[in-house]
Design a protein around this motif. Sequence first.
Motif, PDB file in Angstrom:
ATOM      1  N   GLU A 352       0.812  -1.218   0.000  1.00  0.00           N
ATOM      2  CA  GLU A 352       0.000   0.000   0.000  1.00  0.00           C
ATOM      3  C   GLU A 352       0.844   1.268   0.000  1.00  0.00           C
ATOM      4  O   GLU A 352       0.360   2.340  -0.365  1.00  0.00           O
ATOM      5  CB  GLU A 352      -0.912   0.022   1.229  1.00  0.00           C
ATOM      6  N   VAL A 353       2.084   1.166   0.428  1.00  0.00           N
ATOM      7  CA  VAL A 353       2.908   2.356   0.626  1.00  0.00           C
ATOM      8  C   VAL A 353       3.130   3.157  -0.657  1.00  0.00           C
ATOM      9  O   VAL A 353       2.965   4.385  -0.660  1.00  0.00           O
ATOM     10  CB  VAL A 353       4.250   1.971   1.284  1.00  0.00           C
ATOM     11  N   PRO A 354       3.516   2.522  -1.796  1.00  0.00           N
ATOM     12  CA  PRO A 354       3.744   3.328  -3.006  1.00  0.00           C
ATOM     13  C   PRO A 354       2.521   4.136  -3.421  1.00  0.00           C
ATOM     14  O   PRO A 354       2.652   5.324  -3.772  1.00  0.00           O
ATOM     15  CB  PRO A 354       4.098   2.275  -4.067  1.00  0.00           C
ATOM     16  N   SER A 355       1.354   3.532  -3.381  1.00  0.00           N
ATOM     17  CA  SER A 355       0.143   4.248  -3.787  1.00  0.00           C
ATOM     18  C   SER A 355      -0.149   5.427  -2.868  1.00  0.00           C
ATOM     19  O   SER A 355      -0.554   6.502  -3.313  1.00  0.00           O
ATOM     20  CB  SER A 355      -1.058   3.292  -3.792  1.00  0.00           C
ATOM     21  N   LEU A 356       0.063   5.224  -1.563  1.00  0.00           N
ATOM     22  CA  LEU A 356      -0.179   6.305  -0.607  1.00  0.00           C
ATOM     23  C   LEU A 356       0.771   7.477  -0.855  1.00  0.00           C
ATOM     24  O   LEU A 356       0.360   8.637  -0.866  1.00  0.00           O
ATOM     25  CB  LEU A 356      -0.014   5.786   0.819  1.00  0.00           C
ATOM     26  N   VAL A 357       2.041   7.168  -1.057  1.00  0.00           N
ATOM     27  CA  VAL A 357       3.027   8.233  -1.263  1.00  0.00           C
ATOM     28  C   VAL A 357       2.794   8.940  -2.590  1.00  0.00           C
ATOM     29  O   VAL A 357       2.761  10.177  -2.662  1.00  0.00           O
ATOM     30  CB  VAL A 357       4.460   7.661  -1.202  1.00  0.00           C
ATOM     31  N   LEU A 358       2.624   8.174  -3.641  1.00  0.00           N
ATOM     32  CA  LEU A 358       2.452   8.782  -4.958  1.00  0.00           C
ATOM     33  C   LEU A 358       1.119   9.508  -5.070  1.00  0.00           C
ATOM     34  O   LEU A 358       1.014  10.528  -5.761  1.00  0.00           O
ATOM     35  CB  LEU A 358       2.591   7.708  -6.029  1.00  0.00           C
ATOM     36  N   GLY A 359       0.102   8.998  -4.398  1.00  0.00           N
ATOM     37  CA  GLY A 359      -1.170   9.712  -4.356  1.00  0.00           C
ATOM     38  C   GLY A 359      -1.016  11.070  -3.682  1.00  0.00           C
ATOM     39  O   GLY A 359      -1.584  12.075  -4.126  1.00  0.00           O
ATOM     40  N   HIS A 360      -0.249  11.100  -2.611  1.00  0.00           N
ATOM     41  CA  HIS A 360       0.014  12.367  -1.925  1.00  0.00           C
ATOM     42  C   HIS A 360       0.769  13.328  -2.846  1.00  0.00           C
ATOM     43  O   HIS A 360       0.446  14.526  -2.886  1.00  0.00           O
ATOM     44  CB  HIS A 360       0.842  12.106  -0.660  1.00  0.00           C
ATOM     45  N   LEU A 361       1.756  12.828  -3.565  1.00  0.00           N
ATOM     46  CA  LEU A 361       2.503  13.683  -4.480  1.00  0.00           C
ATOM     47  C   LEU A 361       1.601  14.252  -5.564  1.00  0.00           C
ATOM     48  O   LEU A 361       1.711  15.428  -5.941  1.00  0.00           O
ATOM     49  CB  LEU A 361       3.656  12.903  -5.116  1.00  0.00           C
ATOM     50  N   GLN A 362       0.700  13.433  -6.057  1.00  0.00           N
ATOM     51  CA  GLN A 362      -0.210  13.903  -7.102  1.00  0.00           C
ATOM     52  C   GLN A 362      -1.129  15.002  -6.572  1.00  0.00           C
ATOM     53  O   GLN A 362      -1.377  16.010  -7.249  1.00  0.00           O
ATOM     54  CB  GLN A 362      -1.048  12.745  -7.638  1.00  0.00           C
ATOM     55  N   GLU A 363      -1.615  14.831  -5.357  1.00  0.00           N
ATOM     56  CA  GLU A 363      -2.522  15.816  -4.773  1.00  0.00           C
ATOM     57  C   GLU A 363      -1.817  17.115  -4.416  1.00  0.00           C
ATOM     58  O   GLU A 363      -2.449  18.170  -4.318  1.00  0.00           O
ATOM     59  CB  GLU A 363      -3.164  15.237  -3.509  1.00  0.00           C
ATOM     60  N   ASN A 364      -0.491  17.047  -4.201  1.00  0.00           N
ATOM     61  CA  ASN A 364       0.249  18.217  -3.736  1.00  0.00           C
ATOM     62  C   ASN A 364       1.288  18.708  -4.737  1.00  0.00           C
ATOM     63  O   ASN A 364       2.269  19.349  -4.363  1.00  0.00           O
ATOM     64  CB  ASN A 364       0.932  17.901  -2.403  1.00  0.00           C
ATOM     65  N   GLY A 365       1.073  18.390  -6.004  1.00  0.00           N
ATOM     66  CA  GLY A 365       1.924  18.919  -7.055  1.00  0.00           C
ATOM     67  C   GLY A 365       3.379  18.513  -6.959  1.00  0.00           C
ATOM     68  O   GLY A 365       4.273  19.277  -7.313  1.00  0.00           O
ATOM     69  N   GLY A 411      -3.994   3.438 -18.432  1.00  0.00           N
ATOM     70  CA  GLY A 411      -5.087   3.376 -19.380  1.00  0.00           C
ATOM     71  C   GLY A 411      -6.310   4.141 -18.889  1.00  0.00           C
ATOM     72  O   GLY A 411      -6.428   4.476 -17.717  1.00  0.00           O
ATOM     73  N   GLU A 412      -7.243   4.405 -19.801  1.00  0.00           N
ATOM     74  CA  GLU A 412      -8.446   5.133 -19.432  1.00  0.00           C
ATOM     75  C   GLU A 412      -9.219   4.380 -18.370  1.00  0.00           C
ATOM     76  O   GLU A 412      -9.371   3.154 -18.429  1.00  0.00           O
ATOM     77  CB  GLU A 412      -9.317   5.337 -20.681  1.00  0.00           C
ATOM     78  N   ASP A 413      -9.699   5.113 -17.360  1.00  0.00           N
ATOM     79  CA  ASP A 413     -10.477   4.550 -16.248  1.00  0.00           C
ATOM     80  C   ASP A 413      -9.652   3.631 -15.349  1.00  0.00           C
ATOM     81  O   ASP A 413     -10.218   2.905 -14.537  1.00  0.00           O
ATOM     82  CB  ASP A 413     -11.708   3.783 -16.761  1.00  0.00           C
ATOM     83  N   GLU A 414      -8.344   3.630 -15.499  1.00  0.00           N
ATOM     84  CA  GLU A 414      -7.501   2.838 -14.602  1.00  0.00           C
ATOM     85  C   GLU A 414      -6.877   3.756 -13.565  1.00  0.00           C
ATOM     86  O   GLU A 414      -6.573   4.908 -13.853  1.00  0.00           O
ATOM     87  CB  GLU A 414      -6.386   2.137 -15.395  1.00  0.00           C
ATOM     88  N   PRO A 415      -6.689   3.271 -12.337  1.00  0.00           N
ATOM     89  CA  PRO A 415      -6.038   4.105 -11.330  1.00  0.00           C
ATOM     90  C   PRO A 415      -4.611   4.429 -11.751  1.00  0.00           C
ATOM     91  O   PRO A 415      -3.931   3.606 -12.366  1.00  0.00           O
ATOM     92  CB  PRO A 415      -6.055   3.237 -10.070  1.00  0.00           C
ATOM     93  N   LEU A 416      -4.185   5.641 -11.422  1.00  0.00           N
ATOM     94  CA  LEU A 416      -2.858   6.073 -11.837  1.00  0.00           C
ATOM     95  C   LEU A 416      -1.763   5.248 -11.175  1.00  0.00           C
ATOM     96  O   LEU A 416      -0.803   4.849 -11.798  1.00  0.00           O
ATOM     97  CB  LEU A 416      -2.661   7.556 -11.491  1.00  0.00           C
TER      98      LEU A 416
END
Length: 432
Positions: A352-365, A411-416
């Motif tokens: 779960e760690v990569p998604s949490l970190v990268l999700g945070h980066l995406q939300e915070n530019g 891909g389209e409709d796939e999680p980043l």
Amino acid sequence: MAAETVDGESSRKLLSAVLHDLSGPEGQPRPQNRRVSRDEAEGELSEAVLRLVGGRGGQSWLAACLVGSAVHQTLLTDLDSFVEKKQDEVEGPENDVQTGSLLDFDALLQRCLTCLQEISSQWQIQLPSAPTTKRSLLVSIHSIRNTRRKMEDRHVSLLEFNQLFGFKDGVERSYFAVFDGHGGIDAANYAATHVHVMVARHETLMSDPARALKEAFQRTDAMFLKRARRERLRSGTTGVCALLEGDQLHVAWLGDSQALLVRQGIPVTLMEPHKPEREDERERIESLGGCVTFMGCWRVNGTLAVSRAIGDIDQKPYVSGEADVSSHTQCGSDDFLVLACDGFYDAVSSSEVPSLVLGHLQENGGDGQHVAVRLVAAAKEGGSSDNITVLVVFLRDPAKILEDYLAHGSGEDEPLFDFGGGGVEVASDHAG
């Protein structure tokens, strides 16, 4: 040239602030009536003076150089003059440290502060040369007491390892650690104060840093057990440390605090926690005459849920102070390193760690400054009631990490950031 001028002004402001605070009684640390062994002197002085100098702005490398120089100069004096002898105190045979070999820490600290003043005055006239560094690391740290009555976690982040200890061999070094105490805070405080000093002063640091890191745990454990006997301490602590040296990453650990490397979005297993239910740990404990029993979870002699730790004097040798270590060559594709206690890893899986970190980066530019806050929150939301400490070291620019993942896209409709819950386990260059 303009940047050099700004840095110089900032550095002199730091030196002026130190001198101003030391000139008045409010700037002097309060007497603690403590005694320390000679082996403990460097770590205890460094910790005390770092607290005094740190947090005043200015260049962090200068603060580290200032502390290191003051401590070094202090330790060059005749330490026999600081030996405290108490006629009314007799050490029993169970105490392997004689009273006459202990130092009056308050007097030693006052000597160090005098050195600090002298060096600060000298450096106001002629600043030392700034270090040339090729590596820039962003570190994000967050910790919470959570629902526990006490906070027993401690962490260490030393980007200026070389400056603190006076290394000038051109090899860049940084040190990070998380310690998770139990049965009190003394062992965790002690480990956070002394392990990195034992690493820096180990005779094989230059030739075999992995060995230095491994044996630093053993030396710290032995030192703490002596203090535990003197002061009747019963606490213990798990710990995980990382030493970045050039392109090498060395990780050492005791117990269930863990390190996780993320490489191109994939979690990489660096270590296996020391838990009593591990077959090799159970065999070791039972061969010594101990036992592993299930009481809510697997425990050593029905008490501790970890099989290796610093301290825990009542459970030695069943709870071992011998660390394991692994070494890895960084190949330029490593994204970040996460050090955390079991309060985090019991609630958040490695996958779960990569998604949490990268999700945070995406939300915070691409800003990773507060990513540890996100990870701690995820552990709490996942049901953790324990103390939680998370330390994230970005091995690449977080904005560049985000840019790379966005460039690969999805891909389209796939999680980043969908890594399928998978992970890899890599064989280390050295493990022991």
